[in-house]
Structure formats: C-alpha cells, structure tokens
Design an enzyme around this catalytic site. Structure first.
Site, PDB file in Angstrom:
ATOM      1  N   ASP A 117      31.608  68.504  41.463  1.00 38.47           N
ATOM      2  CA  ASP A 117      33.091  69.198  41.795  1.00 38.47           C
ATOM      3  C   ASP A 117      33.356  69.732  42.913  1.00 38.47           C
ATOM      4  O   ASP A 117      32.480  70.648  43.728  1.00 38.47           O
ATOM      5  CB  ASP A 117      33.102  70.231  40.569  1.00 38.47           C
ATOM      6  CG  ASP A 117      34.690  70.640  40.552  1.00 38.47           C
ATOM      7  OD1 ASP A 117      35.514  69.727  40.734  1.00 38.47           O
ATOM      8  OD2 ASP A 117      34.740  71.692  40.153  1.00 38.47           O
ATOM      9  N   HIS A 118      34.444  69.250  43.603  1.00 37.30           N
ATOM     10  CA  HIS A 118      34.782  69.566  44.905  1.00 37.30           C
ATOM     11  C   HIS A 118      33.949  69.372  46.092  1.00 37.30           C
ATOM     12  O   HIS A 118      33.899  70.140  46.834  1.00 37.30           O
ATOM     13  CB  HIS A 118      35.253  70.859  45.033  1.00 37.30           C
ATOM     14  CG  HIS A 118      36.706  71.419  44.278  1.00 37.30           C
ATOM     15  ND1 HIS A 118      36.638  71.345  42.868  1.00 37.30           N
ATOM     16  CD2 HIS A 118      37.950  71.237  44.797  1.00 37.30           C
ATOM     17  CE1 HIS A 118      37.830  71.710  42.545  1.00 37.30           C
ATOM     18  NE2 HIS A 118      38.597  71.335  43.714  1.00 37.30           N
ATOM     19  N   HIS A 145      39.657  61.857  44.136  1.00 40.83           N
ATOM     20  CA  HIS A 145      39.985  61.665  42.983  1.00 40.83           C
ATOM     21  C   HIS A 145      39.782  62.527  42.014  1.00 40.83           C
ATOM     22  O   HIS A 145      38.992  63.756  42.187  1.00 40.83           O
ATOM     23  CB  HIS A 145      38.938  60.221  42.241  1.00 40.83           C
ATOM     24  CG  HIS A 145      39.028  59.099  42.909  1.00 40.83           C
ATOM     25  ND1 HIS A 145      40.051  58.051  42.860  1.00 40.83           N
ATOM     26  CD2 HIS A 145      38.337  58.471  43.951  1.00 40.83           C
ATOM     27  CE1 HIS A 145      39.846  57.346  43.786  1.00 40.83           C
ATOM     28  NE2 HIS A 145      38.893  57.232  44.346  1.00 40.83           N
ATOM     29  N   GLU A 201      38.111  56.956  37.161  1.00 40.99           N
ATOM     30  CA  GLU A 201      38.332  57.245  38.183  1.00 40.99           C
ATOM     31  C   GLU A 201      39.820  57.504  38.636  1.00 40.99           C
ATOM     32  O   GLU A 201      40.307  58.414  39.473  1.00 40.99           O
ATOM     33  CB  GLU A 201      38.114  56.082  39.349  1.00 40.99           C
ATOM     34  CG  GLU A 201      38.250  56.246  40.945  1.00 40.99           C
ATOM     35  CD  GLU A 201      38.117  55.048  41.662  1.00 40.99           C
ATOM     36  OE1 GLU A 201      37.070  55.061  41.931  1.00 40.99           O
ATOM     37  OE2 GLU A 201      38.907  54.138  41.557  1.00 40.99           O
ATOM     38  N   HIS A 248      35.405  60.869  48.565  1.00 34.30           N
ATOM     39  CA  HIS A 248      34.454  59.651  48.990  1.00 34.30           C
ATOM     40  C   HIS A 248      34.907  58.759  49.848  1.00 34.30           C
ATOM     41  O   HIS A 248      36.393  58.764  50.228  1.00 34.30           O
ATOM     42  CB  HIS A 248      33.460  59.092  47.732  1.00 34.30           C
ATOM     43  CG  HIS A 248      34.317  58.118  46.869  1.00 34.30           C
ATOM     44  ND1 HIS A 248      34.000  56.904  46.627  1.00 34.30           N
ATOM     45  CD2 HIS A 248      35.651  58.122  46.637  1.00 34.30           C
ATOM     46  CE1 HIS A 248      35.128  56.375  46.028  1.00 34.30           C
ATOM     47  NE2 HIS A 248      36.173  57.014  45.844  1.00 34.30           N
ATOM     48  N   HIS A 306      38.827  60.147  50.887  1.00 30.46           N
ATOM     49  CA  HIS A 306      39.912  59.995  50.005  1.00 30.46           C
ATOM     50  C   HIS A 306      39.523  60.776  48.709  1.00 30.46           C
ATOM     51  O   HIS A 306      38.227  60.891  48.586  1.00 30.46           O
ATOM     52  CB  HIS A 306      40.865  58.767  49.588  1.00 30.46           C
ATOM     53  CG  HIS A 306      39.616  57.899  48.981  1.00 30.46           C
ATOM     54  ND1 HIS A 306      38.789  56.839  49.509  1.00 30.46           N
ATOM     55  CD2 HIS A 306      39.808  57.623  47.607  1.00 30.46           C
ATOM     56  CE1 HIS A 306      38.099  56.409  48.734  1.00 30.46           C
ATOM     57  NE2 HIS A 306      38.805  56.538  47.548  1.00 30.46           N
ATOM     58  N   CYS A 347      40.243  52.399  50.732  1.00 34.37           N
ATOM     59  CA  CYS A 347      39.192  53.340  50.279  1.00 34.37           C
ATOM     60  C   CYS A 347      38.311  53.505  51.164  1.00 34.37           C
ATOM     61  O   CYS A 347      37.136  54.096  50.990  1.00 34.37           O
ATOM     62  CB  CYS A 347      38.638  52.589  48.966  1.00 34.37           C
ATOM     63  SG  CYS A 347      39.736  52.782  47.430  1.00 34.37           S
TER      64      CYS A 347
END
Length: 135
Positions: free
Chosen positions: A79-80, A41, A125, A14, A39, A33
């Site tokens: 996810d991903h 997490h 996070e 995100h 980037h 960010c």
C-alpha cells in the site's frame, strides 16, 4: 468444500519496463505503462480460501485472522508503495498484475493453517481488468 473470500484494497505505483529492451521497444509494447515517471492503480484484492468448516464454530477460518494475515503479509508491503522499488517480493521482476498476483500468493500460502488451502488470488488493476491466479 466451502470457499471464503476476503476483499482488501491498496494503492501502488509501478511501471512496466523490461531492462533488456530499448526505450523504444518498451514504449511500443507497454505504451503509457512504461512511463519513466511511473503510474498508479487503486487495486482491489480478493483472497479466496477453501476447506471444511469447523464443526464447533461453523467457520472455515476466522475472518479476523485472515484479515490480519493479508494485512501483515501483503497490504503493509504494497500500500502506497512503488512496486518496482519498494516491494521485496517483486524485486527483479516485471511488475505486471499477473506477476503481482503470483507474488501475493507466495506471500500468503505458507502462512495459512493446515485446515485451509489458498484457492485463488483475484487482483483488479482497474474496474475492467483483473487477474486470477490459482497456484
């Protein structure tokens, strides 16, 4: 009252960026960010439900069913993925961990059976930063 928690994990990208602001203001508020190239997490998700155990099974709720529910309603969507671009329930929102926790709550809460209540979404996070949301 008994509380039951299921832990899950997902990876997502995100960026924090308010389109109403200039690039300079976004950089000043969100720092790295706000990176235009995104980037990511490695999120850890804790879903806690509460209620009274069934006298016949001793279970608050079948944890296998809870796991499937979390996977179908949340993990498969996140996810991903790019939270800003790929996730329907994050559309038109700033993709902060706070907003993501609220969004996860909204994805799960309507699908739980009447005998249990969603108590808390805890979303890590990083190892040192997490959000708790209690509805």
């Amino acid at each position: 009252m008994v509380y039951l928690t299921r832990q899950e994990h997902f990876n997502a990208a995100h960026k924090l960026f308010n389109p109403k602001w200039s690039k300079e203001q976004n950089d000043a508020v969100f720092g790295v960010c706000a990176n235009e190239n995104w980037h990511g997490h490695n999120y850890d998700l804790f879903v806690t439900i509460k209620g009274t155990p069934d006298p016949d099974t001793g279970f608050l709720y079948d944890v296998k069913k809870l796991s499937v529910l979390i996977k179908e309603k949340v993990i498969d969507k996140l996810d991903h993925k790019n939270l800003n671009l790929d996730v329907d329930f994050m559309k038109d929102q700033l993709c902060s961990t706070e907003n993501l926790a609220v969004g996860i709550w909204k994805q799960l809460e309507p699908h739980l059976p009447a005998q249990v209540q969603l108590h808390c979404i805890k979303l890590y996070e990083t190892a040192r930063i997490y959000v708790e949301y209690f509805g």
